[in-house]
Design a protein around this motif. Structure first.
Motif, PDB file in Angstrom:
ATOM      1  N   PRO A  50       0.837  -1.204   0.000  1.00  0.00           N
ATOM      2  CA  PRO A  50       0.000   0.000   0.000  1.00  0.00           C
ATOM      3  C   PRO A  50       0.873   1.257   0.000  1.00  0.00           C
ATOM      4  N   GLU A  56      -2.352   5.780  -0.587  1.00  0.00           N
ATOM      5  CA  GLU A  56      -3.759   5.394  -0.485  1.00  0.00           C
ATOM      6  C   GLU A  56      -4.217   4.464  -1.611  1.00  0.00           C
ATOM      7  N   ILE A  57      -3.258   3.843  -2.309  1.00  0.00           N
ATOM      8  CA  ILE A  57      -3.584   2.846  -3.335  1.00  0.00           C
ATOM      9  C   ILE A  57      -2.703   1.624  -3.099  1.00  0.00           C
ATOM     10  N   GLU A  58      -2.989   0.573  -3.821  1.00  0.00           N
ATOM     11  CA  GLU A  58      -2.165  -0.631  -3.759  1.00  0.00           C
ATOM     12  C   GLU A  58      -1.197  -0.610  -4.931  1.00  0.00           C
ATOM     13  N   THR A  59       0.088  -0.731  -4.630  1.00  0.00           N
ATOM     14  CA  THR A  59       1.083  -0.822  -5.694  1.00  0.00           C
ATOM     15  C   THR A  59       1.542  -2.267  -5.799  1.00  0.00           C
ATOM     16  N   GLY A  66      -3.424   0.406  -8.305  1.00  0.00           N
ATOM     17  CA  GLY A  66      -4.840   0.726  -8.351  1.00  0.00           C
ATOM     18  C   GLY A  66      -5.451   0.650  -6.965  1.00  0.00           C
ATOM     19  N   SER A  67      -6.708   1.013  -6.902  1.00  0.00           N
ATOM     20  CA  SER A  67      -7.444   0.984  -5.642  1.00  0.00           C
ATOM     21  C   SER A  67      -8.463  -0.153  -5.686  1.00  0.00           C
ATOM     22  N   ASP A  70     -11.218  -0.247  -4.458  1.00  0.00           N
ATOM     23  CA  ASP A  70     -12.553   0.332  -4.612  1.00  0.00           C
ATOM     24  C   ASP A  70     -12.762   0.992  -5.969  1.00  0.00           C
ATOM     25  N   GLY A  71     -11.703   1.108  -6.773  1.00  0.00           N
ATOM     26  CA  GLY A  71     -11.781   1.821  -8.042  1.00  0.00           C
ATOM     27  C   GLY A  71     -12.274   0.963  -9.192  1.00  0.00           C
TER      28      GLY A  71
END
Length: 115
Positions: free
Chosen positions: A21, A24-27, A38-39, A41-42
């Motif tokens: 993380p 505030e996104i996952e790499t 990306g996220s 939740d996206g």
């Protein structure tokens, strides 16, 4: 349609790929270098690509692919998970990983894929 969990699983199936993380996104990384993000939740994710591939993808399917904020100028491409073909996404992730992984690791990966 591809879910974020499926996207993540495709990426993590590549050698030495890890999730971290950040911002505030996952790499998704190989060693310490990011090749996708990306996220959960996206509705879209970003994948590392060449400028040539980015141009081709955006021209060929602008409803699926986009120019992501911040990293688009480096050749990255945005991918809508609800519209992308699963195998095309797998190929994009593999190429992104190949662009990022150490050359020796890529050679070893290629040798196992040729069998």
């Amino acid at each position: 349609m591809v879910t974020f969990d499926e996207f993540r699983a495709m990426a993590l199936a590549l050698p030495e790929a890890v999730q971290q993380p950040t911002w505030e996104i996952e790499t998704l990384r190989v060693r310490t270098k990011i090749f996708a993000m990306g996220s959960p939740d996206g509705t879209s994710v970003s994948v590392k690509a060449s400028h040539e591939d980015q141009t081709e993808l955006l021209a060929g399917a602008p409803e699926v692919f986009s120019y992501p904020q911040y990293v688009g100028r480096h050749g990255w491409v945005g991918v809508r998970l609800d519209l992308v073909d699963r195998e095309e996404l797998r190929e994009l992730l593999t190429e992104a990983w190949r662009r990022t992984a150490p050359k020796r690791m890529v050679r070893e990966f290629d040798a196992t894929q040729a069998r």
